[in-house]
Design a protein around this motif. Structure first.
Motif, PDB file in Angstrom:
ATOM      1  N   PHE A   1       0.830  -1.207   0.000  1.00 20.53           N
ATOM      2  CA  PHE A   1       0.000   0.000   0.000  1.00 20.53           C
ATOM      3  C   PHE A   1       0.863   1.255   0.000  1.00 20.53           C
ATOM      4  O   PHE A   1       0.584   2.210  -0.749  1.00 20.53           O
ATOM      5  CB  PHE A   1      -0.914  -0.024   1.224  1.00 20.53           C
ATOM      6  N   TYR A   2       1.925   1.281   0.809  1.00 19.97           N
ATOM      7  CA  TYR A   2       2.793   2.462   0.872  1.00 19.97           C
ATOM      8  C   TYR A   2       3.524   2.693  -0.444  1.00 19.97           C
ATOM      9  O   TYR A   2       3.660   3.836  -0.896  1.00 19.97           O
ATOM     10  CB  TYR A   2       3.821   2.321   1.998  1.00 19.97           C
TER      11      TYR A   2
ATOM     12  N   PHE B   1       2.791   6.070  -2.460  1.00 22.44           N
ATOM     13  CA  PHE B   1       3.939   6.954  -2.682  1.00 22.44           C
ATOM     14  C   PHE B   1       4.064   7.291  -4.160  1.00 22.44           C
ATOM     15  O   PHE B   1       4.293   8.456  -4.533  1.00 22.44           O
ATOM     16  CB  PHE B   1       5.220   6.295  -2.175  1.00 22.44           C
ATOM     17  N   ALA B   2       3.906   6.283  -5.016  1.00 21.30           N
ATOM     18  CA  ALA B   2       3.947   6.523  -6.464  1.00 21.30           C
ATOM     19  C   ALA B   2       2.819   7.456  -6.885  1.00 21.30           C
ATOM     20  O   ALA B   2       2.995   8.318  -7.755  1.00 21.30           O
ATOM     21  CB  ALA B   2       3.844   5.190  -7.207  1.00 21.30           C
ATOM     22  N   ASP B   3       1.647   7.301  -6.264  1.00 19.07           N
ATOM     23  CA  ASP B   3       0.511   8.159  -6.583  1.00 19.07           C
ATOM     24  C   ASP B   3       0.783   9.604  -6.161  1.00 19.07           C
ATOM     25  O   ASP B   3       0.501  10.548  -6.910  1.00 19.07           O
ATOM     26  CB  ASP B   3      -0.735   7.617  -5.879  1.00 19.07           C
TER      27      ASP B   3
ATOM     28  N   SER C   1       7.598  -2.302  -7.967  1.00 18.75           N
ATOM     29  CA  SER C   1       7.947  -2.921  -6.677  1.00 18.75           C
ATOM     30  C   SER C   1       6.683  -3.377  -5.951  1.00 18.75           C
ATOM     31  O   SER C   1       6.659  -4.451  -5.337  1.00 18.75           O
ATOM     32  CB  SER C   1       8.725  -1.935  -5.814  1.00 18.75           C
ATOM     33  N   SER C   2       5.644  -2.549  -6.021  1.00 17.29           N
ATOM     34  CA  SER C   2       4.359  -2.929  -5.416  1.00 17.29           C
ATOM     35  C   SER C   2       3.831  -4.207  -6.064  1.00 17.29           C
ATOM     36  O   SER C   2       3.338  -5.118  -5.370  1.00 17.29           O
ATOM     37  CB  SER C   2       3.348  -1.795  -5.593  1.00 17.29           C
ATOM     38  N   PHE C   3       3.930  -4.288  -7.385  1.00 26.09           N
ATOM     39  CA  PHE C   3       3.502  -5.492  -8.113  1.00 26.09           C
ATOM     40  C   PHE C   3       4.268  -6.724  -7.623  1.00 26.09           C
ATOM     41  O   PHE C   3       3.672  -7.783  -7.366  1.00 26.09           O
ATOM     42  CB  PHE C   3       3.721  -5.276  -9.608  1.00 26.09           C
TER      43      PHE C   3
END
Length: 483
Positions: free
Chosen positions: A56-57, A61-63, A220-222
């Protein structure tokens, strides 16, 4: 006749005031044997929370990296304000329309799968910003709208299912996770704003650089989701319809159940978040007279939001209840918007009579800034409260679908607000008068949210008591839910 009406109004006001005070304060209950509301030391809970929050972070953060430079990028490509407004509206309309399909797919095919696609869709959205062609930017906004729907509904739906239905963890512990998500989301917003400015201006990479820099975090989230998340779909309580149209509309029928808890919570969420987006598009021009450093003001807002999330965690630890804190946060938001509306009204009246002094304008703007900080504080309390309550009242088999349906009215109101800001009618009246009307309407809507939240809290508490009595009669262990 007049004294009689006056006495009736006073009596009604005292009754309403008494109900609100009871709802805010709530009842104090003793801590139960094994289910404490303080931060638990449970291995399964800690690991699950870590897997969820890391993904989630990285995603938020990307958003946040992209937020400060979207308008500037479109402007540098040579687009006018009206065209930029169309691009913004496309994003919210995409979230509104495709979000419903996203929720349906998540509930049918798995939340982990949809959360994985978030990183891919948002990466394509970021890459679209490298082209100045309108059709490419428009496609990017559509992908961005789909991604936003996944981020703010499906991530939560996955975590709630794992927490409640697979690991069978106490529901109160959800409060701690949602509080952490809100607090560190505010912190990541501050860091992302600084990083975006350093990339775009200090290193002179231009306004497209924050979008490209966000891609590694999305990927990275993926990878985190694919490597650490597991999918444990809950067994549906009723047969799943094979008809897609029926599957899309069936969750709406749940809104009109006997207790109507879902309907009341949906109304509260729609009002609060629609007002929030109106505020997001309005605070900068309202504070123009202060000539503020926008980065500093934004950081102050995020610190205030983090303070609200910390207060929520502190009150939950003291056995205050989420449904009552939701009332408190709507009252706080209403108070702040009322202050802004009165300040704008004062400025408009004096501007029209040409007798306002610069010092008065500055004082009113400072008052608006203070009210905005109070509002951000209420937002910090709102997100963990509404996240927890959603987890308790939305049925598991349509959690993602209903969460997206809740966002539909908010997206529609946001599109209308953008149209008002960009349309010709908005240009015919003074800017301040336009914002005065907007904030007046928002204040009225928030008053309605207070009334609905009081009704919701009362019905929710009754439902929890009823469920606990049924559990005791059935010989089950008593829930640690507080009422």
């Amino acid at each position: 006749m007049i004294p009689r009406i006056y006495n009736i109004l006073v009596k009604k006001w005292k009754t309403l005031k008494r109900h609100i005070e009871r709802a805010i304060v709530g009842a104090f209950v003793l801590d139960k044997k094994s289910h404490t509301i303080t931060e638990p030391h449970n291995v399964h809970y800690k690991n699950l929370q870590k897997c969820y929050l890391i993904a989630f972070y990285l995603s938020t953060f990307a958003d946040w990296l992209q937020g400060p430079y979207i308008y500037k990028l479109y402007s540098d490509y040579g687009y006018t304000d009206d065209t930029i407004a169309i691009l913004y509206i496309t994003g919210f309309a995409s979230s509104c329309i495709f979000g419903i399909l996203v929720g349906q797919m998540a509930d049918r095919f798995g939340r982990k799968l949809l959360c994985s696609t978030f990183g891919i869709f948002y990466t394509l959205c970021c890459l679209s910003k490298t082209s100045p062609r309108f059709i490419v930017l428009l496609t990017g906004r559509i992908l961005g709208g789909i991604s936003t729907s996944i981020l703010f509904t499906t991530f939560e739906a996955w975590y709630v299912n794992e927490h409640l239905n697979f690991y069978k963890l106490p529901p109160e512990w959800l409060n701690m996770t949602f509080t952490k998500a809100t607090f560190y989301n505010g912190l990541s917003a501050i860091i992302a704003g600084i990083v975006a400015q350093v990339l775009a201006e200090y290193f002179a990479f231009g306004p497209v650089s924050p979008f490209l820099f966000s891609i590694p975090f999305l990927l990275s989230s993926f990878l985190v989701i694919q490597s650490t998340w597991k999918e444990h779909p809950a067994l549906p309580t009723k047969p799943v319809s094979n008809n897609w149209f029926s599957g899309l509309c069936d969750p709406l029928k749940l809104l009109f159940n006997d207790d109507k808890l879902l309907l009341y919570l949906g109304i509260i969420q729609f009002i609060f978040e629609a007002v929030m987006y109106t505020y997001i598009f309005s605070w900068t021009p309202i504070l123009t007279n202060l000539k503020p450093p926008l980065g500093l003001i934004f950081s102050m807002f995020m610190v205030s939001l983090m303070g609200g999330s910390k207060l929520y965690a502190s009150l939950i630890a003291r056995h205050y209840y989420s449904q009552n804190l939701l009332i408190f946060t709507t009252i706080l938001a209403t108070f702040s918007f009322c202050i802004v509306t009165l300040s704008l009204t004062h400025i408009v009246v004096h501007v029209e009579t040409h007798d306002i002094e610069p010092s008065t304008m500055k004082s009113m703007s400072l008052l608006c800034l203070s009210a905005f900080l109070v509002y951000e504080f209420s937002v910090g309390m709102y997100y963990p409260a509404v996240g927890y309550l959603r987890s308790r009242v939305i049925p598991e088999e349509c959690r993602a679908s209903l969460s997206n349906w809740f966002r539909v009215p908010m997206n529609i109101i946001t599109c209308l607000t953008l149209l008002l800001n960009a349309g010709n009618r908005a240009k015919e009246i003074s800017s301040l008068k336009k914002f005065q009307i907007l904030f007046s309407l928002c204040t009225i809507m928030l008053v309605g949210a207070i009334c609905v939240s009081v009704v919701f809290a009362k019905k929710y508490s009754k439902k929890i008591i009823h469920d606990e009595i049924n559990d005791l009669r059935a010989g089950k262990s008593q829930s640690s839910e507080t009422v």
